[in-house]
Write an enzyme that holds these catalytic residues in place. Sequence first.
Site, PDB file in Angstrom:
ATOM      1  N   GLY A   1     -15.293   5.101-119.789  1.00 36.25           N
ATOM      2  CA  GLY A   1     -16.604   5.528-119.291  1.00 36.25           C
ATOM      3  C   GLY A   1     -16.474   6.279-117.979  1.00 36.25           C
TER       4      GLY A   1
ATOM      5  CB  SER B   1     -12.497   4.818-124.960  1.00 40.74           C
ATOM      6  OG  SER B   1     -13.856   5.142-124.981  1.00 40.74           O
ATOM      7  NE  ARG B   2     -17.881   1.018-128.013  1.00 42.15           N
ATOM      8  CZ  ARG B   2     -19.187   0.863-127.788  1.00 42.15           C
ATOM      9  NH1 ARG B   2     -19.968   0.423-128.737  1.00 42.15           N
ATOM     10  NH2 ARG B   2     -19.714   1.159-126.618  1.00 42.15           N
TER      11      ARG B   2
ATOM     12  CB  ALA C   1     -15.016  -4.319-115.133  1.00 42.08           C
ATOM     13  NE  ARG C   2     -20.926  -7.652-114.050  1.00 37.46           N
ATOM     14  CZ  ARG C   2     -21.068  -6.665-113.170  1.00 37.46           C
ATOM     15  NH1 ARG C   2     -20.036  -6.228-112.464  1.00 37.46           N
ATOM     16  NH2 ARG C   2     -22.252  -6.107-112.970  1.00 37.46           N
TER      17      ARG C   2
ATOM     18  CD  GLU D   1     -18.046 -12.090-108.959  1.00 42.08           C
ATOM     19  OE1 GLU D   1     -17.317 -11.389-109.657  1.00 42.08           O
ATOM     20  OE2 GLU D   1     -19.111 -11.690-108.458  1.00 42.08           O
TER      21      GLU D   1
ATOM     22  CG  HIS E   1     -18.741  -8.208-107.361  1.00 41.42           C
ATOM     23  ND1 HIS E   1     -19.239  -8.902-108.448  1.00 41.42           N
ATOM     24  CD2 HIS E   1     -18.888  -6.891-107.651  1.00 41.42           C
ATOM     25  CE1 HIS E   1     -19.680  -8.028-109.358  1.00 41.42           C
ATOM     26  NE2 HIS E   1     -19.480  -6.809-108.897  1.00 41.42           N
ATOM     27  CB  ILE E   2     -16.719  -5.094-101.778  1.00 39.15           C
ATOM     28  CG1 ILE E   2     -15.180  -5.151-101.872  1.00 39.15           C
ATOM     29  CG2 ILE E   2     -17.251  -6.301-101.027  1.00 39.15           C
ATOM     30  CD1 ILE E   2     -14.466  -5.006-100.527  1.00 39.15           C
ATOM     31  N   GLY E   3     -17.012  -3.499-105.081  1.00 37.25           N
ATOM     32  CA  GLY E   3     -16.759  -2.192-105.718  1.00 37.25           C
ATOM     33  C   GLY E   3     -17.738  -1.106-105.288  1.00 37.25           C
TER      34      GLY E   3
END
Length: 323
Positions: A160, A181-182, A241-242, A271, A289-291
């Site tokens: 993405g 990727s799809r 990402a997550r 988190e 988590h500071i992306g």
Amino acid sequence: MIQKSKFKVFITREIPNAAIKLLKDKGYNVRVYSKDSPIPVKELYKNIKDADAVISLLNEKFDVAVFDKMEKCKIIANYAVGYNNIDIEYAKKKNIIITNTPDVLTDSTADLAMALVLACARKIIEAEKYVHAGKFKGWKPKLFLGIEIKDKMFGILGGGRIGTAVAIRAKAFGAKIIYLSRRKNQYLEDSTGAKKVSLDTLLKTSDFISIHLPLTDKTYHLLNKEKLSLMKKTSVLINTARGEIVDEKILIRILKQKKICCAGFDVFENEPNINPELLELGNVVALPHIGSATVEARTNMALLAAENIISVLSGKGAITPVL
Ligand code: GLV
Ligand code: GLV
């Protein structure tokens, strides 16, 4: 004379002021939960009851119980690109539009992924602590030997916007790019020479692996025991990402056993409660988590959330709906 009722917008935490001003300038009644801690459920319920629009954070769960407290909400503008915190199916049933903040945080997040890549590759955190601890007594031939990015295989999980931005950065460092990727991403391939490969090939051949997938039922624990065990002993795993995409218990085990070299994580499974075992390991760089945490990204995220609300409340539809 009957006064036209003002639209009510509730924001669950303080966000950059430009967005609040934009909403107020429209004549909306804007309320902000202004404490610097998660909003208590009671407070949330009280404030969303009569709200026409809500700006939500990624760490607030908008589930059936929350949706059922909202009497007239038309839009929830999530202050994030990821929206796994929101029950999208139920929102659809309730005719509530959900928007996110794509694009505006892509470069910030990609920069942070590269910061983690470099921190892992060059042992930046360890080396920095060493200097601060007064241990630097002179140049040594083998002090903190790292690895180069040039000519390494750099695997991007997710083709993405953010994955593409990371690929372009890694390419500039001289890496070879492969991606999962799809769909084929022609722009990614044209700008970096990347090849689309299967998950197993990516895991088996990459020296660096960077995760840029959304969290869904399909990506939950995508990197499980079987998949993590395919990685090379020398490889570096980066996650901005997550957390839930990686089975963290298994990751801890393989890091302990040195079955991969190291991990640079900005996101975690539970988190903000990070597994203490993970933090005890020497080969982990952990960030809170500071992306998207740059002034530019956060300002533009706030403005985009506000613009989505204005667009929906004035009957023009969402700018960046999630579906
Ligand atoms: C951050 O994690 C986001 O989804 O925006
Ligand atoms: C996903 O939404 C991305 O921006 O990469």
